[in-house]
Design a protein around this motif. Structure first.
Motif, short mmCIF file in Angstrom:
data_model
loop_
_atom_site.label_atom_id
_atom_site.label_comp_id
_atom_site.label_asym_id
_atom_site.label_seq_id
_atom_site.Cartn_x
_atom_site.Cartn_y
_atom_site.Cartn_z
N VAL A 103 0.83 -1.21 0.00
CA VAL A 103 0.00 0.00 0.00
C VAL A 103 0.87 1.27 0.00
O VAL A 103 0.45 2.30 -0.51
CB VAL A 103 -1.05 0.02 1.15
CG1 VAL A 103 -2.06 -1.09 0.97
CG2 VAL A 103 -0.41 -0.03 2.50
N GLY A 104 2.09 1.16 0.52
CA GLY A 104 3.01 2.30 0.46
C GLY A 104 3.38 2.63 -0.99
O GLY A 104 3.41 3.79 -1.40
N LEU A 105 3.63 1.58 -1.77
CA LEU A 105 3.95 1.78 -3.20
C LEU A 105 2.70 2.24 -3.96
O LEU A 105 2.79 3.08 -4.85
CB LEU A 105 4.50 0.49 -3.81
CG LEU A 105 5.92 0.11 -3.39
CD1 LEU A 105 6.27 -1.29 -3.87
CD2 LEU A 105 6.93 1.13 -3.95
N ALA A 106 1.54 1.70 -3.57
CA ALA A 106 0.28 2.14 -4.21
C ALA A 106 0.08 3.63 -3.92
O ALA A 106 -0.34 4.39 -4.80
CB ALA A 106 -0.90 1.33 -3.69
N GLY A 107 0.43 4.05 -2.70
CA GLY A 107 0.30 5.46 -2.34
C GLY A 107 1.26 6.34 -3.13
O GLY A 107 0.91 7.45 -3.54
N LEU A 115 11.56 4.39 -3.79
CA LEU A 115 11.48 2.96 -4.07
C LEU A 115 10.67 2.71 -5.34
O LEU A 115 11.06 1.91 -6.19
CB LEU A 115 10.82 2.25 -2.87
CG LEU A 115 10.88 0.74 -2.89
CD1 LEU A 115 12.32 0.26 -2.83
CD2 LEU A 115 10.10 0.17 -1.69
N LEU A 116 9.56 3.42 -5.50
CA LEU A 116 8.74 3.25 -6.70
C LEU A 116 9.52 3.65 -7.95
O LEU A 116 9.50 2.92 -8.95
CB LEU A 116 7.44 4.07 -6.60
CG LEU A 116 6.54 3.96 -7.84
CD1 LEU A 116 6.02 2.53 -8.01
CD2 LEU A 116 5.36 4.93 -7.76
N GLU A 117 10.21 4.78 -7.86
CA GLU A 117 10.97 5.22 -9.03
C GLU A 117 12.05 4.19 -9.38
O GLU A 117 12.27 3.88 -10.55
CB GLU A 117 11.61 6.60 -8.80
CG GLU A 117 10.61 7.74 -8.60
CD GLU A 117 9.52 7.83 -9.69
OE1 GLU A 117 9.81 7.53 -10.86
OE2 GLU A 117 8.37 8.18 -9.36
N ALA A 118 12.70 3.66 -8.36
CA ALA A 118 13.75 2.66 -8.59
C ALA A 118 13.14 1.42 -9.25
O ALA A 118 13.71 0.85 -10.18
CB ALA A 118 14.43 2.29 -7.29
N ALA A 143 18.30 -1.44 -9.24
CA ALA A 143 18.46 -2.02 -7.91
C ALA A 143 19.73 -1.42 -7.34
O ALA A 143 20.82 -1.76 -7.74
CB ALA A 143 18.57 -3.53 -8.00
N ALA A 144 19.56 -0.48 -6.42
CA ALA A 144 20.73 0.20 -5.87
C ALA A 144 21.46 -0.72 -4.91
O ALA A 144 20.92 -1.70 -4.44
CB ALA A 144 20.32 1.48 -5.18
#
Ligand SMILES: Nc1ncnc2c1ncn2[C@@H]1O[C@H](COP(=O)(O)OP(=O)(O)O)[C@@H](O)[C@H]1O
Ligand SMILES: [Mg+2]
Length: 268
Positions: free
Chosen positions: A21-25, A246-249, A255-256
């Motif tokens: 849900v964090g990535l969905a946000g 994280l989403l942009e990556a 993968a940093a």
């Protein structure tokens, strides 16, 4: 281009649903369209997304199995017009075992022509390597491993990577690991720094930057059924920044290698 990401760990309570849900946000905040498919009978991400009452769920989708049938189960979320969900229910637990080899492909088939309508599709997995997780791994382009910076992290990551490896040589040749996201990090704890260093040593190319800090705002936003990105607190802003990066990556396929731990004073 649409990307489908399975969010997994074989352990419960590490933050799969929170990362989902964090990535969905983060997608919501950046005006991207996102579909969250709740593959866990505990239905935690369904709850966080504040979906309206529904009767046709992922359990029905998997029982039906026809190509494209997932479209019938899509419900709007309470977050806004571009955030949709396929809800889970307890009965989904009956779909976590199967003796039919082809059953791992049911979710992928059901999403035919559906996933492409979204910028991002997130598959929130249950904490096991059962049939539901196999379905998610068969349907995904990327597999994102979630872990806490604890004693079991290394072993958990190893097991999840093995599962991804097996899936990518059998049910889904296109599957790639997206990396390992470390959640619930408390910057001042030596133990956490130690575990992060340990994980990074073991998987230098897979541990993702940034890590996700532990902040009460995550739970507060989830309880209120809103994105953490909309929660008004300094802690929520820290978490928001981490999920944005994280989403942009993920979308850039990066993968940093060196996770940075914020040294800012923890705000709760
Ligand atoms: N970064 C975080 N900060 C604070 N609480 C968190 C964080 N990540 C997860 N939690 C909390 O930890 C609990 C377990 O997280 P959850 O996402 O449900 O794990 P899983 O899906 O792996 O079982 C939930 O109560 C959730 O709100
Ligand atoms: Mg969960």
């Amino acid at each position: 281009m649409s990307v489908t990401v399975a969010v997994l760990s074989l352990k419960g309570g590490v933050g799969k649903s929170s990362v989902t849900v964090g990535l969905a946000g983060a997608a919501w905040e950046s005006n991207r369209s996102v579909l969250v498919v709740d593959c866990d009978p505990q239905a935690n991400s369904t709850l966080c997304l504040d979906v309206p009452p529904h009767t046709f769920t992922l359990s029905d989708v998997l029982a039906d199995g026809r190509p494209g049938i997932a479209a019938e189960a899509i419900v709007p979320s309470g977050w806004g017009p571009r955030v949709h969900a396929i809800p889970a229910e307890e009965a989904l637990a009956h779909r976590d075992t199967s003796t039919i080899p082809s059953s791992a492909a049911r979710l992928r088939l059901s999403l035919t022509g559906v996933a492409d309508r979204y910028d991002l599709v997130l598959l929130d997995c249950p904490p096991s390597l059962g049939e539901l997780t196999r379905n998610a791994l068969a349907a995904a382009d990327l597999a994102l491993i979630v872990t806490e910076p604890g004693f079991f992290a290394l072993r958990g990551a190893e097991q999840a990577l093995r599962a991804i490896d097996v899936a990518s040589t059998s049910i889904n040749l296109g599957l790639r690991p997206a990396g390992i996201v470390i959640n619930r990090v408390r910057a001042h704890l030596n133990e956490h720094a130690f575990r992060i260093a340990e994980l990074t040593r073991a998987y230098p190319n897979l541990v993702l930057d940034p890590v996700i800090p532990e902040r009460t705002a995550v739970q507060q936003a989830q309880g209120a059924g809103v994105p953490v990105q909309a929660w008004p607190s300094p802690g929520a802003r820290e978490v928001t920044e981490a999920f944005d990066d994280l989403l942009e990556a993920l979308l850039a396929g990066r993968a940093a290698t060196t996770p940075t731990i914020s040294t800012a004073r923890e705000q709760r």
